[in-house]
Design a protein around this motif. Sequence first.
Motif, PDB file in Angstrom:
ATOM      1  N   VAL A  89       0.846  -1.210   0.000  1.00 16.19           N
ATOM      2  CA  VAL A  89       0.000   0.000   0.000  1.00 16.19           C
ATOM      3  C   VAL A  89       0.872   1.248   0.000  1.00 16.19           C
ATOM      4  O   VAL A  89       0.632   2.199  -0.762  1.00 16.19           O
ATOM      5  CB  VAL A  89      -0.945  -0.009   1.217  1.00 16.19           C
ATOM      6  N   LEU A  90       1.910   1.254   0.847  1.00 11.88           N
ATOM      7  CA  LEU A  90       2.815   2.403   0.896  1.00 11.88           C
ATOM      8  C   LEU A  90       3.574   2.546  -0.420  1.00 11.88           C
ATOM      9  O   LEU A  90       3.780   3.656  -0.921  1.00 11.88           O
ATOM     10  CB  LEU A  90       3.798   2.238   2.057  1.00 11.88           C
ATOM     11  N   LEU A  91       3.984   1.421  -0.981  1.00 15.38           N
ATOM     12  CA  LEU A  91       4.695   1.439  -2.268  1.00 15.38           C
ATOM     13  C   LEU A  91       3.831   2.084  -3.350  1.00 15.38           C
ATOM     14  O   LEU A  91       4.286   2.969  -4.084  1.00 15.38           O
ATOM     15  CB  LEU A  91       5.060   0.005  -2.641  1.00 15.38           C
ATOM     16  N   LEU A  92       2.587   1.638  -3.440  1.00 17.50           N
ATOM     17  CA  LEU A  92       1.696   2.167  -4.479  1.00 17.50           C
ATOM     18  C   LEU A  92       1.311   3.613  -4.193  1.00 17.50           C
ATOM     19  O   LEU A  92       1.047   4.375  -5.127  1.00 17.50           O
ATOM     20  CB  LEU A  92       0.443   1.296  -4.575  1.00 17.50           C
ATOM     21  N   THR A 145      12.110  -0.117   4.221  1.00 17.19           N
ATOM     22  CA  THR A 145      11.856   1.269   3.826  1.00 17.19           C
ATOM     23  C   THR A 145      12.494   1.577   2.476  1.00 17.19           C
ATOM     24  O   THR A 145      11.862   2.155   1.579  1.00 17.19           O
ATOM     25  CB  THR A 145      12.402   2.243   4.883  1.00 17.19           C
ATOM     26  N   THR A 146      13.755   1.171   2.312  1.00 14.73           N
ATOM     27  CA  THR A 146      14.442   1.394   1.041  1.00 14.73           C
ATOM     28  C   THR A 146      13.754   0.633  -0.089  1.00 14.73           C
ATOM     29  O   THR A 146      13.617   1.156  -1.199  1.00 14.73           O
ATOM     30  CB  THR A 146      15.912   0.960   1.143  1.00 14.73           C
ATOM     31  N   SER A 147      13.325  -0.587   0.194  1.00 14.35           N
ATOM     32  CA  SER A 147      12.657  -1.393  -0.835  1.00 14.35           C
ATOM     33  C   SER A 147      11.356  -0.749  -1.280  1.00 14.35           C
ATOM     34  O   SER A 147      11.043  -0.719  -2.479  1.00 14.35           O
ATOM     35  CB  SER A 147      12.384  -2.802  -0.292  1.00 14.35           C
ATOM     36  N   VAL A 148      10.581  -0.220  -0.327  1.00 15.04           N
ATOM     37  CA  VAL A 148       9.311   0.424  -0.664  1.00 15.04           C
ATOM     38  C   VAL A 148       9.540   1.649  -1.530  1.00 15.04           C
ATOM     39  O   VAL A 148       8.873   1.849  -2.559  1.00 15.04           O
ATOM     40  CB  VAL A 148       8.547   0.795   0.621  1.00 15.04           C
ATOM     41  N   LEU A 149      10.502   2.480  -1.154  1.00 13.26           N
ATOM     42  CA  LEU A 149      10.781   3.694  -1.926  1.00 13.26           C
ATOM     43  C   LEU A 149      11.338   3.356  -3.306  1.00 13.26           C
ATOM     44  O   LEU A 149      10.954   3.973  -4.315  1.00 13.26           O
ATOM     45  CB  LEU A 149      11.757   4.585  -1.168  1.00 13.26           C
TER      46      LEU A 149
END
Length: 281
Positions: A89-92, A145-149
């Motif tokens: 959800v954060l990624l999108l 966090t890095t992966s999501v961004l």
Amino acid sequence: MTAPALALAPSAVRRRRPVGVMIAGAFLALVVLAAVFAPLLAPYAPDTIDLSASLVGTGGDHLLGTDSSGQDLLSRALHGARTSLIAPVLLLAVAAVLGVTLGVLAAWRGGWVDALVSRLTDVMYAFPGLLFTVLIIAVFGAGMTTSVLALGLAFTPTIAKYTRSLALSEARKPYVDAYRVLGMGGARICAAHVVPNLARAVLGYLVVLFGEALMSLATLSYLGFGAQPPSSDWGLMVQEGQAAVVQGALLPAMVPGTAIALVVVSFNVVGVWAADRLGRQ
């Protein structure tokens, strides 16, 4: 058929949902509830280690067995659902903010701005998304966090191109010219009217992308770039359970792997249906 029946027939057809969509939606609802109430449902803490119960099979004490450290797989899977569902959800959200902004900007301004955004997204498309993400992680370090961004940036071109195609037709509608005549600025028209009118279609598209986002994050965790121990992320659980397969214990890898597969398939089923409904203007 009487007139009232004719009037009710179309609404009845619109309300009808395929059985597969209902089953997938019910399963996703159960997964979300399980993630929310994981502390209450999990029989053990997810990080409780009991080496005396290493690789125990299914039973009364451990319904889904344990991993090589004796950690209860059901408890880890329930707690891991939180990370595995929230992170996509954060990624999108990151990708949507960037992608919608670029797409609407390109469609509204046109000319060299449109050409620049198109070339930028084409370059990012030519670069494999996973490789792009791994390069960012190599620079800034591993972690969720890095992966999501990083994956948010990788998903941005897809959303930008989709939004641009919608915004091109939206910007030509008469109400846009009417607001311009009234003296409203382009930024205000886009923020107050164009983007909200695109929201339904974009939201439907994001639902379709959710399964891919979840799988991408699980892949990074499996490779060691995403979630780090002692996290109960499903992708990391598959990686940690891989060694137990050699010893004949399939559950440590199969439980989280099955959870990932079922959630991704369910989101794809629901996403296609939702995109069709939300995309209707």
